[in-house]
Every structure is written in C-alpha cells, then in structure tokens.
Design a protein around this motif. Structure first.
Motif, PDB file in Angstrom:
ATOM      1  N   PHE A  19       0.826  -1.208   0.000  1.00  0.00           N
ATOM      2  CA  PHE A  19       0.000   0.000   0.000  1.00  0.00           C
ATOM      3  C   PHE A  19       0.862   1.261   0.000  1.00  0.00           C
ATOM      4  O   PHE A  19       0.639   2.180  -0.786  1.00  0.00           O
ATOM      5  CB  PHE A  19      -0.918  -0.012   1.223  1.00  0.00           C
ATOM      6  N   LEU A  20       1.866   1.319   0.862  1.00  0.00           N
ATOM      7  CA  LEU A  20       2.740   2.499   0.919  1.00  0.00           C
ATOM      8  C   LEU A  20       3.504   2.684  -0.380  1.00  0.00           C
ATOM      9  O   LEU A  20       3.690   3.810  -0.844  1.00  0.00           O
ATOM     10  CB  LEU A  20       3.710   2.397   2.102  1.00  0.00           C
ATOM     11  N   GLY A  21       3.932   1.599  -0.988  1.00  0.00           N
ATOM     12  CA  GLY A  21       4.635   1.693  -2.267  1.00  0.00           C
ATOM     13  C   GLY A  21       3.771   2.291  -3.357  1.00  0.00           C
ATOM     14  O   GLY A  21       4.263   3.000  -4.238  1.00  0.00           O
ATOM     15  N   SER A  22       2.460   2.053  -3.285  1.00  0.00           N
ATOM     16  CA  SER A  22       1.568   2.580  -4.319  1.00  0.00           C
ATOM     17  C   SER A  22       1.395   4.091  -4.219  1.00  0.00           C
ATOM     18  O   SER A  22       0.951   4.728  -5.168  1.00  0.00           O
ATOM     19  CB  SER A  22       0.200   1.891  -4.241  1.00  0.00           C
ATOM     20  N   TYR A  23       1.770   4.671  -3.086  1.00  0.00           N
ATOM     21  CA  TYR A  23       1.629   6.115  -2.914  1.00  0.00           C
ATOM     22  C   TYR A  23       2.959   6.862  -3.035  1.00  0.00           C
ATOM     23  O   TYR A  23       3.104   7.973  -2.537  1.00  0.00           O
ATOM     24  CB  TYR A  23       0.930   6.431  -1.593  1.00  0.00           C
ATOM     25  N   LEU A  24       3.917   6.269  -3.726  1.00  0.00           N
ATOM     26  CA  LEU A  24       5.177   6.965  -4.015  1.00  0.00           C
ATOM     27  C   LEU A  24       4.936   8.291  -4.742  1.00  0.00           C
ATOM     28  O   LEU A  24       5.504   9.319  -4.355  1.00  0.00           O
ATOM     29  CB  LEU A  24       6.120   6.059  -4.803  1.00  0.00           C
ATOM     30  N   VAL A  80       9.138  10.065   1.198  1.00  0.00           N
ATOM     31  CA  VAL A  80       9.579   9.638  -0.131  1.00  0.00           C
ATOM     32  C   VAL A  80      10.458   8.392  -0.027  1.00  0.00           C
ATOM     33  O   VAL A  80      10.297   7.437  -0.801  1.00  0.00           O
ATOM     34  CB  VAL A  80      10.332  10.776  -0.859  1.00  0.00           C
ATOM     35  N   THR A  81      11.363   8.372   0.925  1.00  0.00           N
ATOM     36  CA  THR A  81      12.260   7.226   1.088  1.00  0.00           C
ATOM     37  C   THR A  81      11.496   5.954   1.434  1.00  0.00           C
ATOM     38  O   THR A  81      11.728   4.890   0.846  1.00  0.00           O
ATOM     39  CB  THR A  81      13.318   7.520   2.173  1.00  0.00           C
ATOM     40  N   VAL A  82      10.562   6.054   2.390  1.00  0.00           N
ATOM     41  CA  VAL A  82       9.771   4.883   2.798  1.00  0.00           C
ATOM     42  C   VAL A  82       8.919   4.376   1.640  1.00  0.00           C
ATOM     43  O   VAL A  82       8.887   3.171   1.352  1.00  0.00           O
ATOM     44  CB  VAL A  82       8.892   5.219   4.024  1.00  0.00           C
ATOM     45  N   CYS A  83       8.226   5.285   0.945  1.00  0.00           N
ATOM     46  CA  CYS A  83       7.372   4.877  -0.180  1.00  0.00           C
ATOM     47  C   CYS A  83       8.189   4.262  -1.314  1.00  0.00           C
ATOM     48  O   CYS A  83       7.774   3.263  -1.913  1.00  0.00           O
ATOM     49  CB  CYS A  83       6.546   6.055  -0.680  1.00  0.00           C
ATOM     50  N   ALA A  84       9.351   4.838  -1.607  1.00  0.00           N
ATOM     51  CA  ALA A  84      10.209   4.290  -2.670  1.00  0.00           C
ATOM     52  C   ALA A  84      10.711   2.898  -2.287  1.00  0.00           C
ATOM     53  O   ALA A  84      10.707   1.974  -3.118  1.00  0.00           O
ATOM     54  CB  ALA A  84      11.386   5.227  -2.937  1.00  0.00           C
ATOM     55  N   ALA A  85      11.142   2.729  -1.046  1.00  0.00           N
ATOM     56  CA  ALA A  85      11.617   1.423  -0.591  1.00  0.00           C
ATOM     57  C   ALA A  85      10.491   0.387  -0.644  1.00  0.00           C
ATOM     58  O   ALA A  85      10.704  -0.749  -1.100  1.00  0.00           O
ATOM     59  CB  ALA A  85      12.177   1.529   0.831  1.00  0.00           C
ATOM     60  N   CYS A  86       9.300   0.775  -0.224  1.00  0.00           N
ATOM     61  CA  CYS A  86       8.155  -0.146  -0.249  1.00  0.00           C
ATOM     62  C   CYS A  86       7.802  -0.534  -1.681  1.00  0.00           C
ATOM     63  O   CYS A  86       7.464  -1.689  -1.949  1.00  0.00           O
ATOM     64  CB  CYS A  86       6.948   0.482   0.445  1.00  0.00           C
ATOM     65  N   PHE A  87       7.893   0.427  -2.602  1.00  0.00           N
ATOM     66  CA  PHE A  87       7.579   0.105  -3.992  1.00  0.00           C
ATOM     67  C   PHE A  87       8.618  -0.849  -4.582  1.00  0.00           C
ATOM     68  O   PHE A  87       8.269  -1.782  -5.306  1.00  0.00           O
ATOM     69  CB  PHE A  87       7.477   1.373  -4.839  1.00  0.00           C
ATOM     70  N   LEU A 119      -8.031   9.482  -5.900  1.00  0.00           N
ATOM     71  CA  LEU A 119      -8.637  10.380  -4.910  1.00  0.00           C
ATOM     72  C   LEU A 119      -7.621  10.993  -3.943  1.00  0.00           C
ATOM     73  O   LEU A 119      -7.622  12.203  -3.731  1.00  0.00           O
ATOM     74  CB  LEU A 119      -9.750   9.659  -4.147  1.00  0.00           C
ATOM     75  N   PRO A 120      -6.709  10.209  -3.347  1.00  0.00           N
ATOM     76  CA  PRO A 120      -5.729  10.828  -2.449  1.00  0.00           C
ATOM     77  C   PRO A 120      -4.832  11.841  -3.146  1.00  0.00           C
ATOM     78  O   PRO A 120      -4.338  12.768  -2.518  1.00  0.00           O
ATOM     79  CB  PRO A 120      -4.919   9.642  -1.939  1.00  0.00           C
ATOM     80  N   TYR A 121      -4.615  11.699  -4.461  1.00  0.00           N
ATOM     81  CA  TYR A 121      -3.793  12.669  -5.174  1.00  0.00           C
ATOM     82  C   TYR A 121      -4.516  13.996  -5.292  1.00  0.00           C
ATOM     83  O   TYR A 121      -3.910  15.056  -5.214  1.00  0.00           O
ATOM     84  CB  TYR A 121      -3.413  12.123  -6.560  1.00  0.00           C
ATOM     85  N   VAL A 156      -5.668  -4.623  -2.265  1.00  0.00           N
ATOM     86  CA  VAL A 156      -4.470  -3.850  -1.918  1.00  0.00           C
ATOM     87  C   VAL A 156      -3.372  -3.995  -2.974  1.00  0.00           C
ATOM     88  O   VAL A 156      -2.530  -3.120  -3.124  1.00  0.00           O
ATOM     89  CB  VAL A 156      -3.957  -4.234  -0.509  1.00  0.00           C
ATOM     90  N   LEU A 157      -3.397  -5.077  -3.747  1.00  0.00           N
ATOM     91  CA  LEU A 157      -2.366  -5.293  -4.754  1.00  0.00           C
ATOM     92  C   LEU A 157      -2.579  -4.446  -6.002  1.00  0.00           C
ATOM     93  O   LEU A 157      -1.683  -4.299  -6.818  1.00  0.00           O
ATOM     94  CB  LEU A 157      -2.330  -6.780  -5.138  1.00  0.00           C
ATOM     95  N   LEU A 158      -3.762  -3.847  -6.156  1.00  0.00           N
ATOM     96  CA  LEU A 158      -4.042  -3.045  -7.347  1.00  0.00           C
ATOM     97  C   LEU A 158      -3.336  -1.702  -7.215  1.00  0.00           C
ATOM     98  O   LEU A 158      -3.815  -0.774  -6.592  1.00  0.00           O
ATOM     99  CB  LEU A 158      -5.552  -2.861  -7.527  1.00  0.00           C
ATOM    100  N   ASN A 159      -2.190  -1.620  -7.822  1.00  0.00           N
ATOM    101  CA  ASN A 159      -1.278  -0.498  -7.670  1.00  0.00           C
ATOM    102  C   ASN A 159      -1.082   0.177  -9.025  1.00  0.00           C
ATOM    103  O   ASN A 159      -0.554  -0.442  -9.940  1.00  0.00           O
ATOM    104  CB  ASN A 159       0.054  -1.042  -7.124  1.00  0.00           C
ATOM    105  N   PRO A 160      -1.504   1.445  -9.179  1.00  0.00           N
ATOM    106  CA  PRO A 160      -1.390   2.091 -10.489  1.00  0.00           C
ATOM    107  C   PRO A 160       0.044   2.240 -10.991  1.00  0.00           C
ATOM    108  O   PRO A 160       0.274   2.310 -12.189  1.00  0.00           O
ATOM    109  CB  PRO A 160      -2.040   3.462 -10.275  1.00  0.00           C
ATOM    110  N   LEU A 161       1.018   2.270 -10.091  1.00  0.00           N
ATOM    111  CA  LEU A 161       2.411   2.371 -10.525  1.00  0.00           C
ATOM    112  C   LEU A 161       2.880   1.141 -11.286  1.00  0.00           C
ATOM    113  O   LEU A 161       3.814   1.206 -12.077  1.00  0.00           O
ATOM    114  CB  LEU A 161       3.326   2.570  -9.311  1.00  0.00           C
ATOM    115  N   LEU A 162       2.210   0.011 -11.069  1.00  0.00           N
ATOM    116  CA  LEU A 162       2.616  -1.212 -11.758  1.00  0.00           C
ATOM    117  C   LEU A 162       2.426  -1.104 -13.268  1.00  0.00           C
ATOM    118  O   LEU A 162       3.112  -1.781 -14.032  1.00  0.00           O
ATOM    119  CB  LEU A 162       1.827  -2.416 -11.213  1.00  0.00           C
TER     120      LEU A 162
END
Length: 197
Positions: free
Chosen positions: A12-17, A59-66, A99-101, A136-142
């Motif tokens: 989830f955190l990775g998806s909000y990079l 940014v660091t946490v989200c990037a690492a999670c992604f 929506l969060p964006y 939760v796996l539906l991640n637009p960055l993918l």
C-alpha cells in the motif's frame, strides 16, 4: 495466499510513491534558491525543504516499499496451470487510487500538523478498505512497469469447470493461451508457462 498485514502495508505504501513526491514538491522552499548554492557541511546551510525530515522520510519509505513490491512480484513462482477462455483488459480499475492525489492539492503539507494528521487518517482508512476488500495489490504504478489488470474466464488444465477472477499479468495475455498462476489476496498472478512447468 492472503497478504499478512505488514506485507499489505508495504504494498500500500509503495503505491503512494507519487503522492509522497507531490508532497515533497509542495514543501520545497523556493526562496532558498535565491540564497545560492552551498555545501551542506557549511555553517548555516540547510536543505531547501520546509520540514525536510517528514518530506524526505515519506519519499524514502514509499520508494523502498515500492521496490520491495516489485521484487516480491518478480519472485512469485506460480505453479498451477490454467487455460484462458476469455481475457478482458481493465485499465481503469488500477486508477482507483486517484482520490488521495486530489486531496494532496488541498493545501496539505507537512508543516500544518492538523491537516497532515487528517491525511494520515484518510490514508489509514483507504488502506483498511483496500486490505479488507482484497484489492491492496491493485497499484497504479505497476502499469509503468508493464503489469496489466484483466478480468479472466479460465479453467484449470485438468478441470474444465470455468471460473472468473481478476488477474495481474506482466504483459499482454489472450484467450486460448495457457499460463501459470498463483492466487495472491484474491487476485491471480499470471506468468507464462515455463519449460519446467
């Protein structure tokens, strides 16, 4: 295979990079640019960010999670062979995270603690809803890395009973093809059949 809560939080955190990068940009101190460049070791030199600790940490946490998410998806080893009867590409479902964006542009930054806490609570609710719904796996960055979401009608190679499910696939898939899959949090992970399979 169901995601455990910690794994789901990482995904989830990775998806909000991108959201963390937007908030980082909103916290950039443009007035610091007029003061000229200085090396951080010099006295009085600061990072040109208001509340740099929060901004850089997010940014660091989200990037690492992604990156962890990409590694986990690449290391999944599907074992069950399926035959695709129908494969319908559904690009819009991966964009449900928009929506969060929009919320990020409502003057939210790391300096206004009450709004920041509100954003954290909002994201916590978003996480809980997506976790409980198995999405939760539906991640637009993918999408950027070649993953595609499908609605599949399929059957197992040894069983002709048709089933319907959503699936993530690295690249395109078509009806009539045979692939290997594993079930991850109510989403099928599809990969091509390997020679060993």
């Amino acid at each position: 295979m169901q995601f455990r809560i910690l794994t789901a939080v990482v995904v989830f955190l990775g998806s909000y990079l991108p959201l963390s990068v937007i908030l980082l940009a909103q916290n950039f101190d443009f007035e610091a640019l007029h003061r000229g460049f200085c090396w951080p070791a010099h006295a009085g030199c600061t990072i040109p960010l208001r509340n740099s600790g929060f901004a850089l940490t997010a940014v660091t946490v989200c990037a690492a999670c992604f990156l962890v998410t990409l590694f986990v998806l690449a290391s999944v080893k599907p074992k069950h062979e399926i035959v695709l009867v129908e494969a319908k590409y559904i690009p819009t479902d991966l964009m449900n995270y928009t929506l969060p964006y929009v919320v990020s542009f409502m003057s939210i930054d790391y300096q206004d603690m009450s709004k920041f806490i509100g954003l954290v609570i909002f994201l916590a609710w978003m996480f809980w809803i997506t976790f409980k719904s198995g999405q939760v796996l539906l991640n637009p960055l993918l999408i950027v890395f070649g993953w595609r979401l499908y609605e599949l009608k399929y059957h197992f190679a040894s069983d002709k009973q048709e089933r319907i499910s959503r699936a993530l696939s690295k690249g395109s898939i078509d009806a009539g093809e045979t692939h290997q899959h594993t079930n991850v949090s109510d989403i099928l992970m599809i990969k091509p059949v390997t020679p060993e399979g």
